[in-house]
Design a protein around this motif. Sequence first.
Motif, mmCIF file in Angstrom:
data_model
loop_
_atom_site.group_PDB
_atom_site.id
_atom_site.type_symbol
_atom_site.label_atom_id
_atom_site.label_comp_id
_atom_site.label_asym_id
_atom_site.label_seq_id
_atom_site.Cartn_x
_atom_site.Cartn_y
_atom_site.Cartn_z
ATOM 1 N N GLY A 31 0.821 -1.213 0.000
ATOM 2 C CA GLY A 31 0.000 0.000 0.000
ATOM 3 C C GLY A 31 0.851 1.258 0.000
ATOM 4 O O GLY A 31 0.565 2.222 -0.710
ATOM 5 N N LEU A 32 1.908 1.261 0.814
ATOM 6 C CA LEU A 32 2.810 2.425 0.847
ATOM 7 C C LEU A 32 3.510 2.619 -0.494
ATOM 8 O O LEU A 32 3.660 3.753 -0.967
ATOM 9 C CB LEU A 32 3.830 2.264 1.974
ATOM 10 N N TYR A 34 2.377 1.661 -3.431
ATOM 11 C CA TYR A 34 1.380 2.142 -4.396
ATOM 12 C C TYR A 34 1.105 3.622 -4.181
ATOM 13 O O TYR A 34 1.005 4.383 -5.144
ATOM 14 C CB TYR A 34 0.080 1.335 -4.276
ATOM 15 N N ARG A 35 0.978 4.045 -2.936
ATOM 16 C CA ARG A 35 0.721 5.462 -2.651
ATOM 17 C C ARG A 35 1.876 6.334 -3.135
ATOM 18 O O ARG A 35 1.672 7.402 -3.700
ATOM 19 C CB ARG A 35 0.511 5.630 -1.146
ATOM 20 N N TRP A 36 3.101 5.879 -2.922
ATOM 21 C CA TRP A 36 4.269 6.624 -3.416
ATOM 22 C C TRP A 36 4.233 6.711 -4.935
ATOM 23 O O TRP A 36 4.456 7.769 -5.518
ATOM 24 C CB TRP A 36 5.565 5.934 -2.950
ATOM 25 N N TRP A 37 3.916 5.593 -5.595
ATOM 26 C CA TRP A 37 3.874 5.572 -7.063
ATOM 27 C C TRP A 37 2.800 6.527 -7.574
ATOM 28 O O TRP A 37 3.000 7.247 -8.539
ATOM 29 C CB TRP A 37 3.590 4.146 -7.543
ATOM 30 N N GLN A 38 1.634 6.536 -6.900
ATOM 31 C CA GLN A 38 0.536 7.413 -7.312
ATOM 32 C C GLN A 38 0.950 8.878 -7.246
ATOM 33 O O GLN A 38 0.610 9.675 -8.120
ATOM 34 C CB GLN A 38 -0.664 7.194 -6.393
ATOM 35 N N ARG A 39 1.676 9.246 -6.204
ATOM 36 C CA ARG A 39 2.097 10.640 -6.048
ATOM 37 C C ARG A 39 3.128 11.052 -7.088
ATOM 38 O O ARG A 39 3.322 12.234 -7.335
ATOM 39 C CB ARG A 39 2.646 10.871 -4.647
ATOM 40 N N GLN A 40 3.817 10.094 -7.695
ATOM 41 C CA GLN A 40 4.814 10.401 -8.708
ATOM 42 C C GLN A 40 4.193 10.651 -10.082
ATOM 43 O O GLN A 40 4.841 11.186 -10.965
ATOM 44 C CB GLN A 40 5.835 9.250 -8.817
ATOM 45 N N GLN A 41 2.929 10.275 -10.243
ATOM 46 C CA GLN A 41 2.263 10.423 -11.535
ATOM 47 C C GLN A 41 1.886 11.880 -11.778
ATOM 48 O O GLN A 41 1.522 12.592 -10.852
ATOM 49 C CB GLN A 41 1.000 9.547 -11.594
#
Length: 131
Positions: A31-32, A34-41
């Motif tokens: 989950g962490l 995925y959240r980091w990846w989402q913020r990079q988009q």
Amino acid sequence: MKLLRRWLSNLSLTRTEAGVLLGLLALLLAGLAYRWWQRQQPVPPPTAEEAARFREGAARMRQVLEPEPLNVNTATAEELERLPRIGPVLARRIIEYREAHGPFRRIEELEAVPGIGPKTLAELAPLIRVE
């Protein structure tokens, strides 16, 4: 991995409990990540509907922040009191003057109202109109 196994064995957990704990830790890390990846988009551009809603909101804000000048020939006492430096007494004097002498033809005619001088008129000029 050995360190994790040693730590888990020190907790005195059963094999099932240790497996559940490891599974929960794996979900937390996933989950962490995925959240980091989402913020990079990159942020997607607004849709046409969102842009239209934004323009409508901006137009409403412009009306609030830059109100249309008040027509002193039709304004009520309450409307006149919203203007800077105009209280209930001065608003009543403007209305009485307007009723006694007819509608104002130019903004400068407001100086004839007792209590309105050049300074007050200069401050009111951008906020009022005569029609």
